[in-house]
Design a protein around this motif. Sequence first.
Motif, short mmCIF file in Angstrom:
data_model
loop_
_atom_site.label_atom_id
_atom_site.label_comp_id
_atom_site.label_asym_id
_atom_site.label_seq_id
_atom_site.Cartn_x
_atom_site.Cartn_y
_atom_site.Cartn_z
N SER A 1 2.36 5.15 -7.38
CA SER A 1 1.15 4.50 -7.51
C SER A 1 0.34 4.53 -8.58
CB SER A 1 0.54 4.42 -6.21
OG SER A 1 -0.04 5.35 -5.69
N ASP A 2 0.11 6.04 -9.13
CA ASP A 2 -0.57 6.22 -10.24
C ASP A 2 0.08 5.77 -11.67
OD1 ASP A 2 1.25 8.21 -10.68
OD2 ASP A 2 -0.01 9.87 -10.11
N GLY A 3 1.13 5.39 -11.64
CA GLY A 3 1.72 4.83 -12.90
C GLY A 3 2.85 5.56 -13.41
N ASN B 1 0.71 -1.11 0.08
CA ASN B 1 -0.07 0.02 -0.20
C ASN B 1 0.80 1.03 -0.07
OD1 ASN B 1 -2.34 1.54 -0.11
ND2 ASN B 1 -2.68 1.32 2.06
N PHE B 2 2.15 1.18 -0.73
CA PHE B 2 2.82 2.44 -0.70
C PHE B 2 2.28 3.50 -1.54
CE2 PHE B 2 7.12 -0.42 -0.24
CZ PHE B 2 6.84 -0.47 1.35
N ASP B 3 2.52 4.69 -1.69
CA ASP B 3 2.37 5.70 -2.71
C ASP B 3 3.35 5.92 -3.68
OD1 ASP B 3 -0.35 6.68 -1.59
OD2 ASP B 3 1.00 6.80 0.24
N TRP B 4 4.55 5.68 -3.01
CA TRP B 4 5.73 5.68 -3.89
C TRP B 4 6.77 4.49 -3.57
CZ3 TRP B 4 6.56 9.86 -7.53
CH2 TRP B 4 5.67 10.97 -7.26
N ILE B 5 7.56 4.05 -4.72
CA ILE B 5 8.49 3.21 -4.17
C ILE B 5 9.74 3.39 -5.07
CG2 ILE B 5 8.07 1.37 -6.10
CD1 ILE B 5 8.73 -0.65 -3.35
N ALA B 6 10.97 3.52 -4.40
CA ALA B 6 12.11 3.78 -4.98
C ALA B 6 12.85 2.73 -5.07
CB ALA B 6 13.00 4.81 -4.08
N ALA B 7 13.35 2.14 -6.42
CA ALA B 7 13.86 1.03 -6.59
C ALA B 7 15.16 1.21 -6.73
CB ALA B 7 13.13 0.25 -7.73
#
Length: 212
Positions: A184-186, A156-162
């Motif tokens: 999370s909006d693509g 349920n993250f809004d952002w992920i830094a990979a």
Amino acid sequence: MNVLINAGPTRESIDPVRFITNRSTGKMGYAIAEAALKLGHAVTLVSGPVSLPVPDGLAAFIPIESAAEMAGAMKQAMPGADLIILCAAVADYRPVVCSRSKLKKSAGNLFLELERTEDIALSLGKRKRGNQILVGFAAETDDLETNALRKMKEKNFDWIAANEVGKPGRGFASDNNALTLYASDGRRFQLELQSKKRLAVELLSLILHPGE
Ligand code: C5P
């Protein structure tokens, strides 16, 4: 804005003198804490054992050792946070038993039974309120994008830094890193190889002002 950040490794004790840990140095999380402080935010830093100086001007510094302690500290601090950034390399497993006395060596092999620790990101993701922004990190050696997008959804993250680990000149212990930031909006943003300090500033500005 109240910003809550976790950083560094955890230590899972085997006996009074031994533990299981990982290669996290806390550099990325501390750089983000410093960047957020410079922007004038109130920053709480929950940190595993690292050898970095505690940034000046924090609202709170909460040193912890184990994943269980980190989980407790994060859950306690979460309700007051507007932005939560999960940079810590939390151990996924801990010894089932922590021996009260130092384990003695014997001639044969030693078997350690490990059990899962709490997935802090997952717990926080379940508790997230609508106005809180939750940002996770993913360190992967393979299938970076697929794994990062799966984790963002699951937790349920809004952002992920990979970030790709295992490549020279970046990732764990390095002063530099490159990140792909997924929303999370693509939307996705490529943050090129640079110092973790500059990367932290870029990351925060994208998260706080995504339209610019
Ligand atoms: O371990 P994993 O790759 O799933 O980690 C992705 C994210 O989850 C990171 O932001 C990390 O800080 C967080 N995490 C956590 N608790 C764990 C394992 C990972 O909060 N036990």
